[in-house]
Design a protein around this motif. Structure first.
Motif, short mmCIF file in Angstrom:
data_model
loop_
_atom_site.label_atom_id
_atom_site.label_comp_id
_atom_site.label_asym_id
_atom_site.label_seq_id
_atom_site.Cartn_x
_atom_site.Cartn_y
_atom_site.Cartn_z
N ASP A 54 0.85 -1.19 0.00
CA ASP A 54 0.00 0.00 0.00
C ASP A 54 0.89 1.24 0.00
O ASP A 54 1.94 1.27 0.65
N ILE A 55 0.44 2.26 -0.70
CA ILE A 55 1.23 3.49 -0.85
C ILE A 55 0.40 4.68 -0.40
O ILE A 55 -0.79 4.79 -0.73
N ALA A 56 1.00 5.55 0.39
CA ALA A 56 0.38 6.82 0.79
C ALA A 56 1.06 7.95 0.02
O ALA A 56 2.25 7.88 -0.29
N THR A 57 0.28 8.99 -0.28
CA THR A 57 0.84 10.07 -1.09
C THR A 57 0.19 11.40 -0.73
O THR A 57 -0.96 11.45 -0.25
N LEU A 73 -0.11 3.33 -16.99
CA LEU A 73 -0.56 2.40 -15.96
C LEU A 73 -2.08 2.45 -15.86
O LEU A 73 -2.70 3.48 -16.13
N LYS A 74 -2.66 1.36 -15.45
CA LYS A 74 -4.12 1.32 -15.28
C LYS A 74 -4.47 1.87 -13.91
O LYS A 74 -3.86 1.50 -12.90
N ALA A 75 -5.46 2.76 -13.85
CA ALA A 75 -5.89 3.35 -12.58
C ALA A 75 -7.39 3.11 -12.40
O ALA A 75 -8.18 3.37 -13.30
N ILE A 76 -7.76 2.60 -11.21
CA ILE A 76 -9.16 2.29 -10.90
C ILE A 76 -9.55 3.06 -9.64
O ILE A 76 -8.88 2.93 -8.60
N GLY A 77 -10.62 3.82 -9.72
CA GLY A 77 -11.07 4.59 -8.56
C GLY A 77 -11.82 3.72 -7.57
O GLY A 77 -13.05 3.84 -7.44
N THR A 84 -8.68 6.70 -2.24
CA THR A 84 -7.95 5.51 -2.65
C THR A 84 -8.14 5.22 -4.13
O THR A 84 -9.26 5.18 -4.65
N VAL A 85 -7.00 5.02 -4.80
CA VAL A 85 -6.96 4.63 -6.21
C VAL A 85 -6.12 3.35 -6.30
O VAL A 85 -5.05 3.27 -5.69
N THR A 86 -6.60 2.36 -7.02
CA THR A 86 -5.80 1.16 -7.27
C THR A 86 -5.07 1.34 -8.59
O THR A 86 -5.69 1.51 -9.65
N VAL A 87 -3.75 1.34 -8.53
CA VAL A 87 -2.91 1.49 -9.71
C VAL A 87 -2.33 0.12 -10.05
O VAL A 87 -1.70 -0.52 -9.19
N VAL A 88 -2.55 -0.32 -11.27
CA VAL A 88 -2.05 -1.63 -11.71
C VAL A 88 -0.79 -1.40 -12.54
O VAL A 88 -0.81 -0.73 -13.57
N VAL A 96 -3.20 3.11 -3.69
CA VAL A 96 -2.56 4.41 -3.46
C VAL A 96 -3.60 5.32 -2.81
O VAL A 96 -4.66 5.59 -3.39
N THR A 97 -3.30 5.81 -1.60
CA THR A 97 -4.27 6.60 -0.84
C THR A 97 -3.67 7.95 -0.47
O THR A 97 -2.55 8.03 0.06
#
Length: 414
Positions: A54-57, A73-77, A84-88, A96-97
């Protein structure tokens, strides 16, 4: 100590991977920072596997989405309201939160704003050992002095334990689960006291959330002492609706070197809660277990009843034919644990039977109704009864009668 932690993190395969570095490269633009947070840091420092990262930003969710897209990269909300976004990246998902801080708190309905303050973000997490961050080079950031707790296996709530729990009562179960997985020594007294004071809040949780957390707890390394404490404090009864046989569970985990199934939640729940058949149904309903989990637990309980006389144990072949390999192994382990808890188990006999259950083929009755009809038996209601009689004869022979021998009996009876 942090320099040693930096070295460990910098060498971690998951941090050196091109996949996670691509995520960092995409996010860290226009002055924004990104850091891995929580479980991946904790597990790496303690030498445990890292199942996810998990990544914080400081970057806002919409910026994360756009930057990931531009980087290919694929990004899913997956949780945009919570940042939070899931980056593939290269087929691997990374949550990524955006950094958050509580403005007002109403139980789980805290009003949250996005921010850039790493300390504020850490303060809204659950345990000190989970409030650890690392940048893309492996440099540790420890805003709440959680590293010492992490390395010592001390599971402590951040700030006021009662307040942390009231934000989400599932944290009571998480406290026990994290202790079972990573804790050393005694449980933190302040945290345990808060769990006792707030335990009625568990009744507000859905069965799905409780079941998810309990499955993870039951698999953990120190599940036995954690569950004993839960039971003594009345938390197990609130969570599952019944009592627990903690000594049996402790004995079950004592068989871990012989049987990896002892880590499976289904078998653990049968041993802990399966006093009568109704208990199995109650636990399955309470924890919202799947049909497959329910079926496995019922099979294990049925084998337990079949093995109620440990002096006259059935053969491995008989158990395999009646219950299948998994059901037979589960039930045997459950009975073995029960007898071990009472110090009456014949370990040698049970080990031999377990070996047979693992290695012997599952017997398969060689005849079908079509075989009887081909031999001249008329179709109809009597066909099934005749087939059952032959099957019983085959079982009494120790599954030794061949198809040819059974067919001979058919012709003799016609």
């Amino acid at each position: 100590m942090s320099s040693a932690a930096d070295e460990i993190l910098a060498r971690a395969d998951w941090l050196q991977s091109a996949a996670v570095q691509a995520v960092f490269a995409a996010i860290e633009q226009d002055g924004d920072e990104a850091r891995v947070v929580g479980g991946a840091i904790r597990n790496t420092l303690l030498g445990h596997p890292v199942p996810d990262v998990d990544i914080a930003t400081t970057a806002l969710p919409q910026n994360v989405m756009e930057r990931a897209r531009v980087a290919g990269l694929k990004a899913i909300g997956t949780g945009l309201d919570h940042g939070t976004v899931t980056v593939v990246s290269r087929g691997l998902p990374y949550e990524v939160t955006t950094l958050r801080e509580d403005v007002e708190t109403f139980g789980r309905q805290a009003r949250v704003v996005f921010g850039t303050n790493w300390v504020r973000d850490a303060e809204r997490r659950d345990f000190t050992m989970n409030a650890l961050y690392a940048d893309r080079r492996g440099r540790l950031y420890d805003p709440l002095d959680g590293l010492e707790d992490c390395l010592a296996g001390q599971v402590r709530f951040i700030g006021d334990p009662d307040a942390r729990i009231r934000e989400d009562y599932l944290r009571i179960l998480r406290f026990f689960r994290i202790f079972a997985a990573y804790g050393e020594g005694d449980m933190d007294a302040d945290g345990l006291g808060a769990c006792l004071r707030q335990r009625e809040g568990l009744r507000q949780l859905s069965g799905e959330r409780i079941g998810h957390e309990m499955r993870r707890l039951l698999r953990a390394r120190r599940a036995a002492p954690a569950l004993r404490l839960m039971n003594d404090c009345g938390l197990w009864e609130i969570a599952t609706g019944g009592l627990a046989r903690t000594e049996d569970f402790n004995a079950l985990r004592g068989l871990e070197d012989l049987a990896p199934e002892t880590r499976d939640p289904e078998l653990a729940l049968v041993v802990l809660a399966g006093f009568v058949r109704e208990d199995i149904e109650r636990v399955c309903d309470r924890l919202r277990l799947s049909n497959a989990e329910r079926k496995r637990m019922k099979a294990a309980w049925a084998v337990m009843k079949r093995l109620k006389d440990p002096v006259n144990l059935p053969s491995a072949a008989s158990l395999l034919y009646e219950f299948g390999r998994l059901g037979a192994v589960d039930g045997l382990l459950a009975v073995w644990a029960d007898l071990r808890a009472r110090k009456t188990a014949d370990d040698h006999r049970f080990a031999e039977l377990l070996s047979g259950l693992r290695t012997e083929p599952v017997p398969e009755f060689p005849l079908k109704g079509a075989d009887l009809i081909a031999a001249g038996h008329p179709p109809g209601s009597g066909l099934g009864n005749f087939l059952k009689c032959l099957e019983e004869e085959w079982r009494e022979s120790g599954f030794g009668l061949s198809k040819r021998e059974l067919m001979r009996r058919i012709t003799e009876c016609l």
